[in-house]
Scaffold this motif. Structure first.
Motif: not given
Length: 125
Positions: A82-99
């Motif tokens: 999450v830190k490497r690919y989503f700027s340390d944001s779990f919200k960004s990761m979930v959002s990316a998978f959600g879209t």
């Protein structure tokens, strides 16, 4: 913490599943084509050097055992991911998978339910 290569991860998953054992025990649990005994022995030397496994002498061989729990490794790996690919944001990761169109409505509903349960557990009483 070091990350595992695919080959190291496969060996560790087997070792975790049997909670330690001899190299031949691990080799026997691989799918066909099974790696050579010496290949797994080399992987174990690397894993031992990285601090993932330990060994104890038994007669003229060694029994290997995990030094880190699978769940602990997974948590640390995911935090690093999450830190490497989503700027340390779990919200960004979930959002990316959600879209992502591959995530079904059912999967999203299950995630919402899971997060709602976690929120309830964390609320002070």
């Amino acid at each position: 913490m070091d990350t595992l290569t695919k080959a190291e991860e496969k060996a560790m998953k087997i070792l975790w599943s049997i909670d330690g054992g001899l190299i031949r025990d691990v080799v026997s649990r691989y799918n066909e084509p099974k790696p050579a005994y010496t290949t797994v022995a080399t992987i174990f030397k690397i894993l031992e050097k990285k601090g993932f496994i330990g060994r104890r002498a038994i007669a003229n061989t060694f029994e290997y055992y995990p030094l880190i729990e699978e769940e602990d490794y997974t948590k640390k790996y995911m935090k690093s991911f999450v830190k490497r690919y989503f700027s340390d944001s779990f919200k960004s990761m979930v959002s990316a998978f959600g879209t992502n169109e591959e995530l079904s409505t059912k999967d999203m509903e299950d995630l919402i339910e899971h997060f709602q349960e976690q929120i309830e557990k964390k609320k002070p009483e």
